[in-house]
Design a protein around this motif. Structure first.
Motif, PDB file in Angstrom:
ATOM      1  N   ARG A  60      -9.540  -5.829  -4.053  1.00 46.09           N
ATOM      2  CA  ARG A  60     -10.907  -6.076  -4.522  1.00 46.09           C
ATOM      3  C   ARG A  60     -11.568  -7.134  -3.658  1.00 46.09           C
ATOM      4  O   ARG A  60     -10.914  -8.036  -3.153  1.00 46.09           O
ATOM      5  N   SER A  61     -12.874  -7.009  -3.538  1.00 51.41           N
ATOM      6  CA  SER A  61     -13.673  -7.993  -2.814  1.00 51.41           C
ATOM      7  C   SER A  61     -14.778  -8.476  -3.741  1.00 51.41           C
ATOM      8  O   SER A  61     -15.374  -7.690  -4.479  1.00 51.41           O
ATOM      9  N   LEU A  74     -14.321  -3.665   3.771  1.00 55.80           N
ATOM     10  CA  LEU A  74     -14.252  -2.683   4.857  1.00 55.80           C
ATOM     11  C   LEU A  74     -13.323  -3.173   5.975  1.00 55.80           C
ATOM     12  O   LEU A  74     -12.567  -2.390   6.549  1.00 55.80           O
ATOM     13  N   GLU A  75     -13.348  -4.464   6.266  1.00 63.17           N
ATOM     14  CA  GLU A  75     -12.440  -5.020   7.270  1.00 63.17           C
ATOM     15  C   GLU A  75     -10.985  -4.781   6.857  1.00 63.17           C
ATOM     16  O   GLU A  75     -10.159  -4.323   7.662  1.00 63.17           O
ATOM     17  N   MET A  99      -6.097   5.771  -1.084  1.00 63.18           N
ATOM     18  CA  MET A  99      -6.205   6.736  -2.180  1.00 63.18           C
ATOM     19  C   MET A  99      -7.651   6.913  -2.630  1.00 63.18           C
ATOM     20  O   MET A  99      -7.983   7.892  -3.293  1.00 63.18           O
ATOM     21  N   THR A 100      -8.491   5.935  -2.288  1.00 60.12           N
ATOM     22  CA  THR A 100      -9.924   6.020  -2.581  1.00 60.12           C
ATOM     23  C   THR A 100     -10.682   5.414  -1.413  1.00 60.12           C
ATOM     24  O   THR A 100     -10.123   4.667  -0.613  1.00 60.12           O
ATOM     25  N   ASN A 101     -11.939   5.726  -1.344  1.00 62.12           N
ATOM     26  CA  ASN A 101     -12.842   4.989  -0.474  1.00 62.12           C
ATOM     27  C   ASN A 101     -13.231   3.711  -1.213  1.00 62.12           C
ATOM     28  O   ASN A 101     -12.867   3.510  -2.372  1.00 62.12           O
ATOM     29  N   ILE A 102     -14.001   2.878  -0.570  1.00 58.42           N
ATOM     30  CA  ILE A 102     -14.504   1.670  -1.222  1.00 58.42           C
ATOM     31  C   ILE A 102     -15.493   2.081  -2.307  1.00 58.42           C
ATOM     32  O   ILE A 102     -16.364   2.922  -2.082  1.00 58.42           O
ATOM     33  N   PHE A 103     -15.339   1.488  -3.487  1.00 60.46           N
ATOM     34  CA  PHE A 103     -16.265   1.799  -4.582  1.00 60.46           C
ATOM     35  C   PHE A 103     -16.754   0.505  -5.234  1.00 60.46           C
ATOM     36  O   PHE A 103     -16.081  -0.527  -5.172  1.00 60.46           O
ATOM     37  N   CYS A 117     -10.845  -0.809  -3.614  1.00 61.82           N
ATOM     38  CA  CYS A 117     -10.267   0.428  -3.103  1.00 61.82           C
ATOM     39  C   CYS A 117      -8.775   0.400  -3.410  1.00 61.82           C
ATOM     40  O   CYS A 117      -8.186  -0.662  -3.629  1.00 61.82           O
ATOM     41  N   ASN A 118      -8.176   1.587  -3.462  1.00 64.47           N
ATOM     42  CA  ASN A 118      -6.773   1.726  -3.837  1.00 64.47           C
ATOM     43  C   ASN A 118      -5.965   2.315  -2.686  1.00 64.47           C
ATOM     44  O   ASN A 118      -6.455   3.197  -1.969  1.00 64.47           O
ATOM     45  N   PHE A 119      -4.731   1.843  -2.551  1.00 66.42           N
ATOM     46  CA  PHE A 119      -3.857   2.272  -1.467  1.00 66.42           C
ATOM     47  C   PHE A 119      -2.487   2.677  -2.005  1.00 66.42           C
ATOM     48  O   PHE A 119      -2.027   2.145  -3.011  1.00 66.42           O
ATOM     49  N   LYS A 120      -1.853   3.601  -1.314  1.00 69.56           N
ATOM     50  CA  LYS A 120      -0.455   3.952  -1.555  1.00 69.56           C
ATOM     51  C   LYS A 120       0.317   3.539  -0.314  1.00 69.56           C
ATOM     52  O   LYS A 120      -0.064   3.883   0.805  1.00 69.56           O
ATOM     53  N   LEU A 121       1.395   2.798  -0.525  1.00 70.28           N
ATOM     54  CA  LEU A 121       2.246   2.352   0.568  1.00 70.28           C
ATOM     55  C   LEU A 121       3.494   3.223   0.618  1.00 70.28           C
ATOM     56  O   LEU A 121       3.976   3.707  -0.408  1.00 70.28           O
TER      57      LEU A 121
END
Length: 135
Positions: A60-61, A74-75, A99-103, A117-121
């Motif tokens: 989160r930002s 985005l960075e 898993m998602t774009n920035i929302f 945004c969400n990530f899978k590692l």
């Protein structure tokens, strides 16, 4: 040996990559106004046979400025997706998938803008006392 805490590893990686925005883990602090917070999420079930895990992260930002908040995330987004495999401490990270774009999440009670945004590692833990096999 147990797998590293993914949020801590990714924080360390982003700082090494030159991210200068303050990065918090697990809880968004009241200050500074511009902050990135990394949360461990459930991801997907680990492989029952191999030392292959799929932890999840939400990044989160927060910022008083809409554009700054978006660009800070985005960075991070661009530094993580498509990153080559790397090892940190006892865990090998073989892939990071967005898993998602920035929302947008709207505003907090102090009218600061929130994005996520969400990530899978994809991780390979060091072999040792586990019953699973190395890849």
């Amino acid at each position: 040996m147990a797998q590293n805490n993914p949020a801590l590893d990714i924080r360390e990686t982003l700082i090494a990559d030159g991210v200068t925005t303050s990065i918090s883990i697990g809880m968004e602090p009241p200050t500074p106004h511009d902050v990135i917070t990394i949360y461990n999420t459930s991801g997907e079930a680990p492989s029952p046979k191999f030392l292959l895990d799929f932890p999840g992260l939400q990044v989160r930002s927060r910022s008083t400025d809409y554009i700054t908040g978006y660009n800070n995330l985005l960075e991070v987004f661009n530094l993580l997706i498509g990153r080559p495999a790397f090892t940190l401490n006892t865990t090998r990270y073989t892939g990071i998938l967005a898993m998602t774009n920035i929302f947008e999440l709207g505003e907090d009670k102090s009218a600061r803008r929130l994005f996520a945004c969400n990530f899978k590692l994809f991780t390979e833990a060091e072999s040792g006392t586990q019953h699973r096999k190395p890849i």
